[in-house]
Design a protein around this motif. Structure first.
Motif, PDB file in Angstrom:
ATOM      1  N   ARG A   1     -15.491  37.388   9.108  1.00 33.51           N
ATOM      2  CA  ARG A   1     -14.584  36.669   8.200  1.00 33.51           C
ATOM      3  C   ARG A   1     -15.357  35.809   7.206  1.00 33.51           C
ATOM      4  O   ARG A   1     -15.070  35.832   5.999  1.00 33.51           O
TER       5      ARG A   1
ATOM      6  N   LEU B   1     -15.433  36.009   3.129  1.00 29.24           N
ATOM      7  CA  LEU B   1     -15.059  34.847   2.314  1.00 29.24           C
ATOM      8  C   LEU B   1     -16.157  34.519   1.306  1.00 29.24           C
ATOM      9  O   LEU B   1     -15.877  34.223   0.139  1.00 29.24           O
TER      10      LEU B   1
ATOM     11  N   ASP C   1     -16.299  37.520  -1.377  1.00 28.89           N
ATOM     12  CA  ASP C   1     -15.153  37.658  -2.274  1.00 28.89           C
ATOM     13  C   ASP C   1     -14.831  36.397  -3.070  1.00 28.89           C
ATOM     14  O   ASP C   1     -13.967  36.423  -3.941  1.00 28.89           O
TER      15      ASP C   1
ATOM     16  N   TRP D   1     -11.021  31.490  -4.468  1.00 26.24           N
ATOM     17  CA  TRP D   1     -10.747  32.887  -4.093  1.00 26.24           C
ATOM     18  C   TRP D   1      -9.593  33.437  -4.924  1.00 26.24           C
ATOM     19  O   TRP D   1      -8.499  32.852  -4.931  1.00 26.24           O
TER      20      TRP D   1
ATOM     21  N   SER E   1      -6.981  36.378  -5.319  1.00 26.03           N
ATOM     22  CA  SER E   1      -6.350  37.429  -4.518  1.00 26.03           C
ATOM     23  C   SER E   1      -5.852  38.544  -5.432  1.00 26.03           C
ATOM     24  O   SER E   1      -4.899  38.353  -6.194  1.00 26.03           O
TER      25      SER E   1
ATOM     26  N   ALA F   1     -10.076  27.825   1.974  1.00 20.97           N
ATOM     27  CA  ALA F   1     -10.241  29.051   2.760  1.00 20.97           C
ATOM     28  C   ALA F   1      -9.064  29.271   3.706  1.00 20.97           C
ATOM     29  O   ALA F   1      -8.753  30.409   4.056  1.00 20.97           O
TER      30      ALA F   1
ATOM     31  N   VAL G   1      -6.427  31.734   2.678  1.00 22.81           N
ATOM     32  CA  VAL G   1      -6.890  33.104   2.483  1.00 22.81           C
ATOM     33  C   VAL G   1      -7.022  33.829   3.823  1.00 22.81           C
ATOM     34  O   VAL G   1      -7.562  33.273   4.783  1.00 22.81           O
TER      35      VAL G   1
ATOM     36  N   ILE H   1      -8.319  37.572   5.664  1.00 23.81           N
ATOM     37  CA  ILE H   1      -9.110  38.779   5.454  1.00 23.81           C
ATOM     38  C   ILE H   1      -8.237  39.950   5.908  1.00 23.81           C
ATOM     39  O   ILE H   1      -7.949  40.100   7.097  1.00 23.81           O
TER      40      ILE H   1
ATOM     41  N   ALA I   1     -10.450  39.657   0.956  1.00 21.72           N
ATOM     42  CA  ALA I   1      -9.848  38.322   1.044  1.00 21.72           C
ATOM     43  C   ALA I   1      -8.639  38.244   0.116  1.00 21.72           C
ATOM     44  O   ALA I   1      -8.763  38.500  -1.085  1.00 21.72           O
TER      45      ALA I   1
END
Length: 214
Positions: free
Chosen positions: A79, A83, A86, A103, A105, A115, A118, A120, A156
């Motif tokens: 994971r 993170l 991505d 991040w 998406s 995080a 988000v 995975i 992610a």
């Protein structure tokens, strides 16, 4: 004239450079960077090679039969690796946990700075894989599938979008962002082909339809 022409070329080059720079600043603040899936043409070929059959039973399925997230390096598990991969400007603590970053998406076009917002996503969900042939695999094979960083299997994305997907196949769920659907189905077929997983008829039809639009 040669001097004027040279100046014109210089202006054109400068304009192009400025446009390129502008593109850098207007791009999303972070872009998921999972391995690139096969082309639409290759995906269509692969889809024609997949076994088509009724979806198997979920009997006996457990996420524990797909051990994840495993240690990849040092204190970093799968994971945390995704993170970092991505995200943009991702900072990690001594335990490899992402403490800050951004991040983007691709499923829904949202950008997150925590995080915890988000997930995975397994492109081909674990339960879907189980029903498509993984029930006969060894635990070691299922572990490799659940932590595959080489194929376009992990990405992610916004947590609640991932939760809305659940274990659905493309006949039942597609990313809200229409611009990502082509990449999504290419990745789905890529993973299913690599792992020799079957597709049901509705799933194949949905994949064919989407790929024909790529």
């Amino acid at each position: 004239m040669s001097g004027v022409y040279a100046r014109r070329l210089s202006v054109v080059a400068a304009t192009a450079a400025l446009a390129a720079t502008s593109a850098l600043f207007t791009a999303p603040s972070a872009q998921a960077a999972m391995p690139t899936p096969v082309s639409a043409a290759t995906a269509r070929t692969y889809l024609g090679q997949l076994t088509v059959g009724a979806e198997g039973s979920s009997s006996g399925y457990s996420r524990d039969k797909f051990p994840h997230w495993i240690t990849q390096s040092g204190a970093c598990d799968t994971r945390e690796v995704v993170l970092k991969r991505d995200g943009t400007n991702v900072q990690q603590n001594s335990s490899c946990q992402a403490t800050s970053g951004s991040w983007y998406s691709t499923y829904d076009g949202a950008t997150w700075s925590a995080a915890s917002d988000v997930d995975i996503d397994h492109m081909v969900p674990l339960a879907e894989a189980w029903r498509s042939g993984a029930s006969s695999w060894t635990n070691a094979q299922r572990q490799s599938f659940a932590n595959d960083l080489t194929r376009p299997q992990l990405i992610a994305v916004t947590d609640n979008v991932n939760q809305s997907k659940g274990d659905k196949d493309p006949a039942e769920w597609m990313p809200p962002s229409s611009s990502y659907k082509c990449t999504y189905v290419r990745a789905w077929v890529h993973v299913k082909k690599h792992y020799n997983l079957s597709v049901d008829s509705a799933e194949k039809s949905a994949l064919q339809s989407a790929l024909n639009g790529c």
